[in-house]
Design an enzyme around this catalytic site. Sequence first.
Site, short mmCIF file in Angstrom:
data_model
loop_
_atom_site.label_atom_id
_atom_site.label_comp_id
_atom_site.label_asym_id
_atom_site.label_seq_id
_atom_site.Cartn_x
_atom_site.Cartn_y
_atom_site.Cartn_z
N ASP A 62 33.99 26.53 -29.07
CA ASP A 62 34.71 27.40 -28.12
C ASP A 62 35.93 28.09 -28.73
OD1 ASP A 62 32.87 26.36 -26.32
OD2 ASP A 62 34.26 24.86 -25.55
N ARG B 28 15.34 47.83 -19.95
CA ARG B 28 15.91 46.78 -19.09
C ARG B 28 17.38 46.55 -19.39
NH1 ARG B 28 11.10 42.36 -19.79
NH2 ARG B 28 9.91 42.94 -17.94
O1 F6P Z 1 32.90 22.58 -25.50
C1 F6P Z 1 31.67 22.91 -26.07
C2 F6P Z 1 30.68 23.24 -24.98
O2 F6P Z 1 29.47 23.60 -25.60
C3 F6P Z 1 31.11 24.30 -23.98
O3 F6P Z 1 31.00 25.59 -24.48
C4 F6P Z 1 30.20 24.00 -22.81
O4 F6P Z 1 30.74 24.40 -21.58
C5 F6P Z 1 30.10 22.50 -22.86
O5 F6P Z 1 30.41 22.10 -24.18
C6 F6P Z 1 28.75 21.95 -22.49
O6 F6P Z 1 28.83 20.58 -22.44
P1 F6P Z 1 27.60 19.60 -22.36
O7 F6P Z 1 26.98 19.54 -23.73
O8 F6P Z 1 28.20 18.31 -21.97
O9 F6P Z 1 26.64 20.19 -21.37
#
Ligand code: F6P
Length: 363
Positions: A147, A182
């Site tokens: 992120d 699309r």
């Molecule tokens: O923080 C990394 C991340 O991939 C985010 O982008 C996402 O919201 C979250 O983790 C998803 O988490 P999980 O793997 O627990 O579904």
Amino acid sequence: MKSPKPCARSISAVPRLITVRVGVLSGGGDCPGLNAVIRALVRKAERVHGDEVVGFLDAWDGVLTRRTVALNVEAMRGTLPRGGTVLGTRRGSPFDHDNGVEQVRSTMSDMGLDGLIVIGGNGSLSVAHLLHAEHGIPVVGIPKTIDNDIEGTDLTFGFTTAVQIATDAIDRLHTTAESHDRVMVVEVMGRHAGWIATHAGIAGGATVVLIPEHPFDIDQVCQRLVRRHSRGRFASIVVVAEGAVPVEGSIEMADPEVDRFGHQRLGGIGNLVAAEIGRRTGFETRPVLLGHVQRGGTPTAFDRVLSTRFGVAAIDAVHDGAWGQMVALHGDDIVTVDLATAAGRSRPVDMSLFHDVAEIFFA
Ligand code: F6P
């Protein structure tokens, strides 16, 4: 906030440790480059400092239940390009358990550990900060997340890999969008920060990018698409960050789901945006939710180098007694900063990148 310290090997007022026995864990979501970090810190620890490194399996669970693996150069061979983490990872923390902190302390003292290296995102680094600041546990942090939303470092490893994966997907979606006239709505990860969306949107030539830091007006999005179509460009790519939010009152949103740690479970806004665009414009629109594919597979060369530099700097920080610090990238330099800088915060996208660069290419 304390100012960053360069990782030239001369930081410390604390006496240097000669050799150490250190524990390592990866917490939170996995991320390309985790194995490269572990490999690098193990290499420098073993070959340069003569240290012993113990890996804790499945993040804090492994610390609490004493499930470990010996980490050495041999064990880490071949892992540089491998996604995921050889240690396994979990969400959660010692603070979720009665006596969790005491269990961490007793694991460390029974195993003769001088300190812990915690490789994690916002959650894990906040836990590491609390363990050090309020309980005196010696920890060094390494910022990790696709992120790129950790305060105190210009970049986290894993980010450029996720951006590349999203960009490759957008490139492919352009050709199918063009063939069918699309609109393709591509949802990317990033939690409450629009780093992946903004970078992948710029790199993939998106028609419009929706990010959490800038609530979107669905009418305006549709106007842009209609304007583009009126110029004879029928295929459009809309990149939407999973944490993007509509301006109040414009689209009805369901109450957010929350996981057992109280974090909002994101994902799905792409479906909603695609449905609204289709309904309001009449253009055939398809949602594509990239999801966990962005976290999988081999890290980019850039992430391998950053991970390697972080791993080397983290074991050096341990030797410098830089407890309560995390390694970070500032410009081209690896530095250490107080874990308090990262704890409990999310670093928003650079809005000048969004407004002055990404937006110039919107329809
Ligand atoms: O923080 C990394 C991340 O991939 C985010 O982008 C996402 O919201 C979250 O983790 C998803 O988490 P999980 O793997 O627990 O579904």
